[in-house]
Design a protein around this motif. Structure first.
Motif, PDB file in Angstrom:
ATOM      1  N   THR B 161      26.280 -18.671  10.049  1.00 49.75           N
ATOM      2  CA  THR B 161      25.769 -17.442   9.448  1.00 49.75           C
ATOM      3  C   THR B 161      25.901 -17.516   7.935  1.00 49.75           C
ATOM      4  O   THR B 161      26.796 -18.195   7.407  1.00 49.75           O
ATOM      5  N   ALA B 162      25.011 -16.799   7.259  1.00 46.18           N
ATOM      6  CA  ALA B 162      25.054 -16.758   5.795  1.00 46.18           C
ATOM      7  C   ALA B 162      26.329 -16.053   5.353  1.00 46.18           C
ATOM      8  O   ALA B 162      26.818 -15.150   6.035  1.00 46.18           O
ATOM      9  N   GLU B 163      26.842 -16.478   4.206  1.00 47.09           N
ATOM     10  CA  GLU B 163      28.101 -15.910   3.736  1.00 47.09           C
ATOM     11  C   GLU B 163      28.019 -14.385   3.615  1.00 47.09           C
ATOM     12  O   GLU B 163      28.985 -13.683   3.913  1.00 47.09           O
ATOM     13  N   ALA B 164      26.856 -13.908   3.200  1.00 49.82           N
ATOM     14  CA  ALA B 164      26.680 -12.457   3.042  1.00 49.82           C
ATOM     15  C   ALA B 164      26.836 -11.721   4.368  1.00 49.82           C
ATOM     16  O   ALA B 164      27.095 -10.523   4.397  1.00 49.82           O
ATOM     17  N   LEU B 180      22.100  -9.769  13.580  1.00 52.65           N
ATOM     18  CA  LEU B 180      22.153 -10.619  12.397  1.00 52.65           C
ATOM     19  C   LEU B 180      21.478 -11.963  12.677  1.00 52.65           C
ATOM     20  O   LEU B 180      20.958 -12.183  13.779  1.00 52.65           O
ATOM     21  N   THR B 181      21.491 -12.820  11.677  1.00 51.92           N
ATOM     22  CA  THR B 181      20.814 -14.109  11.798  1.00 51.92           C
ATOM     23  C   THR B 181      21.848 -15.204  12.025  1.00 51.92           C
ATOM     24  O   THR B 181      22.763 -15.384  11.218  1.00 51.92           O
ATOM     25  N   VAL B 182      21.711 -15.916  13.123  1.00 51.46           N
ATOM     26  CA  VAL B 182      22.608 -17.029  13.439  1.00 51.46           C
ATOM     27  C   VAL B 182      21.764 -18.290  13.557  1.00 51.46           C
ATOM     28  O   VAL B 182      20.842 -18.351  14.375  1.00 51.46           O
ATOM     29  N   ALA B 183      22.056 -19.260  12.704  1.00 50.86           N
ATOM     30  CA  ALA B 183      21.330 -20.539  12.706  1.00 50.86           C
ATOM     31  C   ALA B 183      19.815 -20.306  12.629  1.00 50.86           C
ATOM     32  O   ALA B 183      19.033 -20.989  13.282  1.00 50.86           O
ATOM     33  N   ASP B 186      17.196 -14.532  14.744  1.00 48.99           N
ATOM     34  CA  ASP B 186      17.633 -13.136  14.778  1.00 48.99           C
ATOM     35  C   ASP B 186      18.197 -12.862  16.159  1.00 48.99           C
ATOM     36  O   ASP B 186      17.492 -12.950  17.165  1.00 48.99           O
ATOM     37  N   VAL B 187      19.475 -12.535  16.190  1.00 47.45           N
ATOM     38  CA  VAL B 187      20.137 -12.349  17.484  1.00 47.45           C
ATOM     39  C   VAL B 187      20.868 -11.011  17.507  1.00 47.45           C
ATOM     40  O   VAL B 187      21.109 -10.400  16.470  1.00 47.45           O
ATOM     41  N   ILE B 188      21.203 -10.599  18.706  1.00 47.20           N
ATOM     42  CA  ILE B 188      22.183  -9.537  18.902  1.00 47.20           C
ATOM     43  C   ILE B 188      23.478 -10.266  19.204  1.00 47.20           C
ATOM     44  O   ILE B 188      23.564 -11.019  20.177  1.00 47.20           O
ATOM     45  N   LEU B 189      24.460 -10.068  18.329  1.00 49.48           N
ATOM     46  CA  LEU B 189      25.745 -10.755  18.488  1.00 49.48           C
ATOM     47  C   LEU B 189      26.784  -9.747  18.955  1.00 49.48           C
ATOM     48  O   LEU B 189      27.091  -8.798  18.237  1.00 49.48           O
ATOM     49  N   ALA B 190      27.302  -9.958  20.156  1.00 48.05           N
ATOM     50  CA  ALA B 190      28.280  -9.021  20.717  1.00 48.05           C
ATOM     51  C   ALA B 190      29.610  -9.717  20.892  1.00 48.05           C
ATOM     52  O   ALA B 190      29.657 -10.896  21.257  1.00 48.05           O
ATOM     53  N   ARG B 191      30.693  -9.004  20.578  1.00 52.83           N
ATOM     54  CA  ARG B 191      32.018  -9.596  20.802  1.00 52.83           C
ATOM     55  C   ARG B 191      32.477  -9.190  22.203  1.00 52.83           C
ATOM     56  O   ARG B 191      33.290  -8.290  22.384  1.00 52.83           O
ATOM     57  N   THR B 192      31.854  -9.816  23.165  1.00 56.13           N
ATOM     58  CA  THR B 192      32.159  -9.538  24.560  1.00 56.13           C
ATOM     59  C   THR B 192      32.307 -10.873  25.287  1.00 56.13           C
ATOM     60  O   THR B 192      31.983 -11.923  24.731  1.00 56.13           O
ATOM     61  N   GLY B 193      32.775 -10.822  26.498  1.00 54.11           N
ATOM     62  CA  GLY B 193      32.914 -12.068  27.252  1.00 54.11           C
ATOM     63  C   GLY B 193      33.522 -11.835  28.606  1.00 54.11           C
ATOM     64  O   GLY B 193      33.843 -10.700  28.978  1.00 54.11           O
TER      65      GLY B 193
END
Lengths: 127, 370
Positions: B161-164, B180-183, B186-193
């Motif tokens: 991810t970009a530093e910003a 946000l943008t990962v590699a 554009d994704v939905i990034l969730a802290r789940t598991g």
């Protein structure tokens, strides 16, 4: 590693047996079976001095995912079990035809056995 | 049943995965050794394809009200950017599925059910939506889901991810998400598991899945990331005491039996919801059997459907069980009669005719050090 070792004979239940003719024969499970079972965590082997019968269960092999019966490919008396594999069953996965052997047996009679070629054909394994 | 394939199927084949059918999907069971994959997630990181999971969007003016009616929780009360675990029940109070609901805003929610249940859940939501000003769209077929789980997961995401946007990753709380943008995606990034470790789940359109998968694998290489199949996913979730639909949860078990009474908002929801009357009655009557954790005192593991014994009499049934790779002893979850469900109770599991000693212990079996 070859999935099917050329110098051995096999049962339809995926046990292998060495048949070099001199002394007791060595029994183990094939790499095909070990891979299908997954990581093996426990093995229950027949007792030394007990008689195993071709085609009948003589123990259990437990992996992280399942429990399977161990079938004897031959009839005869068990002369030795592999304590190394009992203590570290992962040997059966890492070296099924070597350090992961299971037990030795004085063969009275063989069950139906397949040649390595036949076993490989049935199981899609490579020699 | 037709077989479904995720957008990552070819990647799994290239990695030498062995496959298994799961909920009608051909999924990787393992790539190398399931034990190695399990340990990688506990110590470093694992990469999972979870694209078989469903993604159902619920939108519109009454999206929140619909979810409050259709599910057992009070979903309208979730804060924007947060997620919540919930259940969808039938009118009898039986569990149709467990799922996670993500709230994007007042009028926009994402519901993530299990693979095999996704069509059923989408249909049930649509049926329950009839009286509401809300739209239900099943996007499962066009959405991929990739999980990065393990103590190194955050470090890997930061590389991509970009530093910003780093704060969007590092400040993300458990059960929260950001877009946000990962590699470059554009994704939905969730802290789940579903592993008991820190980690993330990334929703991405199918056409970006393979590229994102490769980027995560490459960025994670220096941290020891490995691709992980369903075998390790199952052993990880079992250690973490998390229920699996079909094992611990089913139409025949109430949420209260499963220890999920807290998920059922009987008090905080004033309105009616599907299953309410039945669940109130079930709660009033009390559970006959309860889901418990069992710790093996020997080496042998209990497996699903094995009977649980007390002095030789059947008092329950195992729902999931196997040797715990992290703890080194067998663990199992089982429904047992409430009078034998107290912590410390000595029970046996009937292991194909042999009674093997177990003890009732608290769930989860494994809790990560924070």
């Amino acid at each position: 590693m070859a999935k099917v070792a050329a110098e051995l004979k096999y049962s339809a239940e995926h046990e292998w047996i060495s048949t070099d003719g001199s002394g007791p024969s060595v029994v183990g499970v094939s790499a095909v079976a070990a891979e299908a079972l997954g990581d093996i965590v426990y093995v229950d082997l027949p007792e030394v001095g007990s008689t195993v019968t071709a085609g009948e269960t003589c123990g259990e092999i437990e992996s992280t995912k399942s429990v399977s019966d161990l079938y004897s490919p031959v009839t005869g008396e068990v002369t030795e079990i592999n304590d190394g594999a009992v203590g570290d069953p992962a040997l059966i996965n890492s070296d099924p035809y070597g350090a992961g052997w299971l037990f030795k047996v004085t063969v009275e009679s063989e069950g139906p056995l397949l040649s390595a070629q036949e076993y490989a054909e049935v199981n899609g394994g490579e020699l | 049943m037709t077989e479904n394939y995720t957008a990552l199927y070819e990647e799994h084949k290239k990695l030498g995965a062995s496959f298994t059918d799961f909920g009608g999907w051909q999924m990787p069971l393992k790539y190398s050794s399931e034990l190695a994959e399990h340990h990688a997630v506990r110590k470093a990181a694992g990469l999972f394809d979870l694209s078989h999971m469903g993604e159902v969007w619920v939108t519109g003016l009454e999206a929140g009200a619909l979810l409050d009616y259709a599910l057992v929780g009070k979903l309208s009360a979730i804060a924007d950017g947060k997620a919540k675990y919930s259940l969808i029940c039938n009118a009898d109070g039986g569990v149709i599925d467990d799922l996670i609901v993500y709230r994007f805003g007042d009028e926009k929610y994402l519901v993530v059910p299990n693979a095999g249940n996704a069509p059923t859940v989408a249909v049930a939501l649509a049926e329950r939506a009839v009286a509401f000003n809300a739209k239900v769209e099943d996007a499962s077929a066009i959405t991929s889901l990739i999980a990065v789980q393990g103590p190194k997961a955050e470090a890997i995401l930061l590389k991509l991810t970009a530093e910003a946007q780093h704060a969007l990753v590092t400040d993300l709380k458990y059960y929260a998400f950001n877009e946000l943008t990962v590699a470059g995606h554009d994704v939905i990034l969730a802290r789940t598991g579903y592993t008991g470790e820190d980690g993330f789940e990334l929703f991405v359109p199918n056409d970006g899945a393979a590229s994102l998968w490769a980027s995560v694998a490459e960025a994670g290489a220096e941290f020891g990331i490995v691709p992980c199949g369903l075998a390790s996913r199952d052993s990880l979730r079992l250690e973490a005491g998390m229920p699996l639909y079909g094992n611990e949860l089913s139409l025949e078990r109430s949420p209260f039996d499963a220890g999920l009474g807290g998920v059922v908002a009987l008090k905080s929801k004033e309105g009616d919801f599907v299953g309410r009357a039945a669940l109130e009655a079930v709660k009033e009557a009390g559970s006959q059997r309860k889901l418990v954790g069992l710790k093996g005192l020997g080496r042998r593991a209990g497996r699903g459907h094995y009977p649980v014994l007390k002095d030789g009499a059947v008092v329950g049934e195992v729902t999931s069980g196997q040797p715990s790779p992290t703890l080194g002893y067998p663990v199992a979850m089982a429904y047992v009669d409430v009078e034998h469900a107290e912590l410390g109770t000595a029970l046996d599991i009937d292991l194909r005719g042999k009674a093997e000693p177990f003890e009732v212990v608290a769930l989860p079996f494994y809790k990560r050090q924070k």
